[in-house]
Design a protein around this motif. Structure first.
Motif, PDB file in Angstrom:
ATOM      1  N   UNK A   1     -10.477   6.415   1.715  1.00  0.00           N
ATOM      2  CA  UNK A   1      -9.445   5.383   1.778  1.00  0.00           C
ATOM      3  C   UNK A   1      -9.895   4.146   1.009  1.00  0.00           C
ATOM      4  N   UNK A   2      -8.917   3.354   0.605  1.00  0.00           N
ATOM      5  CA  UNK A   2      -9.179   2.062  -0.012  1.00  0.00           C
ATOM      6  C   UNK A   2      -8.359   1.030   0.760  1.00  0.00           C
ATOM      7  N   UNK A   3      -8.969   0.285   1.666  1.00  0.00           N
ATOM      8  CA  UNK A   3      -8.214  -0.743   2.388  1.00  0.00           C
ATOM      9  C   UNK A   3      -7.676  -1.791   1.418  1.00  0.00           C
ATOM     10  N   UNK A   4      -6.391  -2.092   1.570  1.00  0.00           N
ATOM     11  CA  UNK A   4      -5.722  -3.045   0.673  1.00  0.00           C
ATOM     12  C   UNK A   4      -5.936  -2.653  -0.787  1.00  0.00           C
ATOM     13  N   UNK A   5      -5.918  -1.347  -1.047  1.00  0.00           N
ATOM     14  CA  UNK A   5      -6.241  -0.866  -2.379  1.00  0.00           C
ATOM     15  C   UNK A   5      -5.082  -0.809  -3.345  1.00  0.00           C
ATOM     16  N   UNK A   6      -3.887  -1.168  -2.922  1.00  0.00           N
ATOM     17  CA  UNK A   6      -2.727  -1.150  -3.818  1.00  0.00           C
ATOM     18  C   UNK A   6      -1.951  -2.450  -3.655  1.00  0.00           C
ATOM     19  N   UNK A   7      -1.316  -2.855  -4.719  1.00  0.00           N
ATOM     20  CA  UNK A   7      -0.493  -4.062  -4.719  1.00  0.00           C
ATOM     21  C   UNK A   7       0.959  -3.677  -4.965  1.00  0.00           C
ATOM     22  N   UNK A   8       1.835  -4.147  -4.113  1.00  0.00           N
ATOM     23  CA  UNK A   8       3.263  -3.837  -4.237  1.00  0.00           C
ATOM     24  C   UNK A   8       3.817  -4.513  -5.487  1.00  0.00           C
ATOM     25  N   UNK A   9       4.536  -3.757  -6.295  1.00  0.00           N
ATOM     26  CA  UNK A   9       5.128  -4.261  -7.532  1.00  0.00           C
ATOM     27  C   UNK A   9       6.651  -4.331  -7.479  1.00  0.00           C
ATOM     28  N   UNK A  10       7.249  -3.608  -6.557  1.00  0.00           N
ATOM     29  CA  UNK A  10       8.708  -3.573  -6.476  1.00  0.00           C
ATOM     30  C   UNK A  10       9.112  -3.509  -5.006  1.00  0.00           C
ATOM     31  N   UNK A  11      10.116  -4.272  -4.622  1.00  0.00           N
ATOM     32  CA  UNK A  11      10.589  -4.283  -3.237  1.00  0.00           C
ATOM     33  C   UNK A  11      11.759  -3.328  -3.083  1.00  0.00           C
ATOM     34  N   UNK A  12      11.842  -2.730  -1.911  1.00  0.00           N
ATOM     35  CA  UNK A  12      12.958  -1.852  -1.573  1.00  0.00           C
ATOM     36  C   UNK A  12      14.059  -2.699  -0.951  1.00  0.00           C
ATOM     37  N   UNK A  13      15.310  -2.529  -1.375  1.00  0.00           N
ATOM     38  CA  UNK A  13      16.397  -3.320  -0.779  1.00  0.00           C
ATOM     39  C   UNK A  13      16.437  -3.144   0.731  1.00  0.00           C
TER      40      UNK A  13
END
Length: 364
Positions: A164-176
């Protein structure tokens, strides 16, 4: 009981405690979305993919180097022991906004021996619609490890090929958001039940006024809500904390055939029935007897096998179930005969076939 069987006794108090709506139901449309991606883990200590059996790892590395401006001869096939092809997946939480971090899980899809000490390179994470919703990258945290010898022997603790990678991804697009559309707010019960649904609708109507909520089916209730987003948030927050007494679970007996675990619901009842329980013990002993020939004879000393077979029947016990006995009485009677997990399952199945068990019998 002598057997290693776990009886999880689900019992309700005489006056069932009230529960909040947020513990019984979920707001419709408010959920997470799965994300998945394909990437490369580098920096392994010789535990990466064997390129002869995982050619896609070499292909992926060549494509990445080409995008970075590095051109490799087409006939070069590098032996990459420190690189592994991996699948990366995560869950995009509801209302996640660009810039927020989320956890990711990385698992080898080749023949890498271990991902310990590896670094995941930048990997796009896509949703079911094919759009990129997050970017993952970072150092892996692997809970397992493996050690191998030159003779092919290998010892592994836990699973070293996933991490696992804690906090390993950054959100780039929000879901409506589902709350931005306006209209009614739907509440979906975690477990379908007509009684619980009616009680929830009654509790909402008492708080928000008659006709504010109506049941669509045994799972969904539609609630009239304010159109303004800020007012809707406060309205849903008030609904979530309304309390009601949920309906009792149906009478059910769950048997796990693999572990011997038996779960008996509090509403299980048994009609008048008699059960006999006993065990047949068969003992077989093998011993060798020596046959000694007479003196001055031409015979030879030989060992003659002797078999002893004993059959014993332990004292059988019979216990009687009166009509409508409770869960406590059922468990006490079964404990008295010392039933093993297999015997307990056989008793329950026999009671069900005889029509004496007033419950659903599910074997998982």
């Amino acid at each position: 009981m002598r057997a290693l069987v776990l009886l999880l006794l689900i019992a309700y108090a005489a006056a069932a405690p009230a529960e909040r709506i947020k513990d019984l139901a979920q707001v419709g449309g408010v959920r997470g979305n799965p994300l998945v991606g394909y990437g490369l883990v580098v920096g392994l200590d010789g535990t990466g993919d064997q390129t002869s059996q995982a050619p896609f790892t070499v292909q992926s590395l060549k494509n990445m180097l080409t995008q970075l401006g590095v051109t490799m001869p087409p006939n070069v096939n590098p032996q990459l022991k420190n690189v592994a092809a991996v699948a990366v997946h995560a869950t995009l939480p509801a209302f996640a906004k660009p810039g927020q971090p989320i956890d990711v899980t990385v698992a080898s899809i080749g023949n890498a021996g271990s991902l310990r000490g590896g670094l995941l390179l930048m990997t796009p994470l896509r949703g079911a619609d094919g759009e990129t919703y997050a970017i993952a990258q970072g150092n892996l945290v692997v809970g397992g490890f493996g050690v191998s010898g030159k003779d092919g022997s290998r010892v592994a603790v836990n699973v070293p090929s996933a991490g696992r990678i804690p906090n390993g991804a950054t959100v780039e697009r929000a879901v409506p958001g589902a709350l931005d559309a306006g209209g009614d707010v739907t509440l979906n019960l975690n477990s379908p039940d007509f009684t619980t649904m009616q009680r929830m609708v009654d509790a909402i109507n008492r708080d928000a006024g008659p006709g504010a909520a109506h049941a669509v089916d045994a799972v969904t209730a539609a609630v009239r809500a304010p159109a303004d987003p800020s007012e809707r948030i406060g309205f849903i927050a008030r609904l979530e904390n309304l309390e009601l007494v949920g309906a009792d679970a149906p009478a059910r007996v769950i048997v796990n055939s693999r572990t011997g675990t038996v779960v008996i619901g509090a509403r299980v009842r048994v009609t008048p029935a008699a059960v006999s329980h006993g065990s047949l013990v068969v003992s077989i002993a093998e011993r060798a007897a020596v046959s000694q020939p007479a003196p001055l004879s031409q015979g030879e000393t030989v060992a003659v096998p002797r078999s002893t077979v004993e059959v014993s029947q332990e004292g059988s016990r019979m216990f009687l179930f009166a009509g409508g006995v409770s869960l406590d009485e059922i468990v006490r009677a079964v404990n008295q005969v010392g039933a093993a997990p297999g015997d307990l399952v056989a008793i329950l199945e026999a009671l069900k076939e005889a029509g004496a068990l007033r419950a659903e019998l599910d074997v998982i």
